[in-house]
Write an enzyme that holds these catalytic residues in place. Structure first.
Site, PDB file in Angstrom:
ATOM      1  N   ASP A 177      -3.493 -26.810  74.943  1.00 24.18           N
ATOM      2  CA  ASP A 177      -4.355 -27.088  73.791  1.00 24.18           C
ATOM      3  C   ASP A 177      -5.611 -27.778  74.332  1.00 24.18           C
ATOM      4  OD1 ASP A 177      -3.625 -29.708  74.342  1.00 24.18           O
ATOM      5  OD2 ASP A 177      -2.862 -30.142  72.325  1.00 24.18           O
ATOM      6  N   CYS A 227      -0.298 -30.139  77.150  1.00 19.68           N
ATOM      7  CA  CYS A 227      -0.969 -30.750  76.000  1.00 19.68           C
ATOM      8  C   CYS A 227      -1.199 -32.220  76.354  1.00 19.68           C
ATOM      9  CB  CYS A 227      -0.191 -30.552  74.701  1.00 19.68           C
ATOM     10  SG  CYS A 227       1.452 -31.285  74.635  1.00 19.68           S
ATOM     11  N   THR A 286       0.554 -35.135  75.708  1.00 22.81           N
ATOM     12  CA  THR A 286       1.765 -35.765  76.258  1.00 22.81           C
ATOM     13  C   THR A 286       2.727 -34.764  76.875  1.00 22.81           C
ATOM     14  OG1 THR A 286       2.879 -35.489  74.145  1.00 22.81           O
ATOM     15  CG2 THR A 286       1.721 -37.587  74.499  1.00 22.81           C
ATOM     16  N   HIS A 319      18.675 -27.730  88.798  1.00 25.01           N
ATOM     17  CA  HIS A 319      19.778 -27.976  87.863  1.00 25.01           C
ATOM     18  C   HIS A 319      19.631 -27.241  86.535  1.00 25.01           C
ATOM     19  CE1 HIS A 319      21.263 -32.002  89.808  1.00 25.01           C
ATOM     20  NE2 HIS A 319      21.112 -31.023  90.685  1.00 25.01           N
ATOM     21  N   HIS A 336      25.890 -25.684  87.532  1.00 27.86           N
ATOM     22  CA  HIS A 336      24.706 -25.740  86.660  1.00 27.86           C
ATOM     23  C   HIS A 336      24.565 -24.467  85.826  1.00 27.86           C
ATOM     24  CE1 HIS A 336      23.737 -29.403  88.659  1.00 27.86           C
ATOM     25  NE2 HIS A 336      23.703 -28.814  89.838  1.00 27.86           N
TER      26      HIS A 336
HETATM   27  C1  RB5 Z   1      -3.440 -33.614  70.532  1.00 25.48           C
HETATM   28  O1  RB5 Z   1      -4.195 -34.715  70.144  1.00 25.48           O
HETATM   29  C2  RB5 Z   1      -2.022 -34.041  70.903  1.00 25.48           C
HETATM   30  O2  RB5 Z   1      -1.323 -34.420  69.759  1.00 25.48           O
HETATM   31  C3  RB5 Z   1      -1.313 -32.920  71.623  1.00 25.48           C
HETATM   32  O3  RB5 Z   1      -2.054 -32.560  72.741  1.00 25.48           O
HETATM   33  C4  RB5 Z   1       0.084 -33.218  72.167  1.00 25.48           C
HETATM   34  O4  RB5 Z   1       0.100 -34.397  72.887  1.00 25.48           O
HETATM   35  C5  RB5 Z   1       1.172 -33.126  71.191  1.00 25.48           C
HETATM   36  O5  RB5 Z   1       2.353 -33.298  71.527  1.00 25.48           O
END
Ligand code: RB5
Length: 137
Positions: free
Chosen positions: A8, A58, A60, A91, A126
């Site tokens: 994203d 993304c 996180t 694994h 596994h």
């Molecule tokens: C975008 O701001 C953020 O929410 C997205 O990149 C991601 O971290 C969502 O899990």
């Protein structure tokens, strides 16, 4: 084996850097403009066939992981260090590595991908556990 990548807006810059280091098929997004990560996670998950691998990014890595793992043929592993990247292959036979661009450095991301692409699944106990995920006893 094809290696797909998608992100994203939060992962866009890291995706562009990674394309300079690895031979990747880019499924978007195409700019830093705000967009919705599930669209790109689904697109990548639906593109993966046979031994293909995927990289999702993304902010996180959490949203991409949750979305990609809705697909039955996808084992997406959110990795924050090289040990996780290695064990996700050994694994879990992960076929998608997920990275958080706001969590890890570019250097760690590159090293995670190198290990992810060069580590084999150990099978044995596994494989039995992976079958159990899909209720195959
Ligand atoms: C975008 O701001 C953020 O929410 C997205 O990149 C991601 O971290 C969502 O899990």
């Amino acid at each position: 084996m094809r290696i797909f990548i998608a992100s994203d807006h939060a992962g866009f810059l890291l995706k562009e850097i990674l394309k300079q280091h690895f031979n990747l098929v880019d499924l978007g997004c195409n700019s830093k403009d705000s967009c919705d990560y599930p669209i790109f996670a689904h697109k990548l998950a639906e593109s993966i066939k046979n031994n293909d691998k995927g990289i999702l990014i993304c902010g996180t890595g959490i949203g991409m992981s949750i979305t990609a793992n809705r697909h039955k043929n996808i084992r997406a592993a959110l990795c924050t260090d090289i040990q996780m990247a290695e064990l996700s292959r050994k694994h879990n036979n992960a076929n998608v590595i997920v990275l958080g661009a706001r969590i890890i450095s570019t250097e760690i991301a590159i090293n995670c991908i190198k290990i992810f692409l060069n580590t084999a699944f150990e099978r044995g106990r596994h494989l039995h556990r992976l079958n159990l995920i899909n209720n195959i006893f």
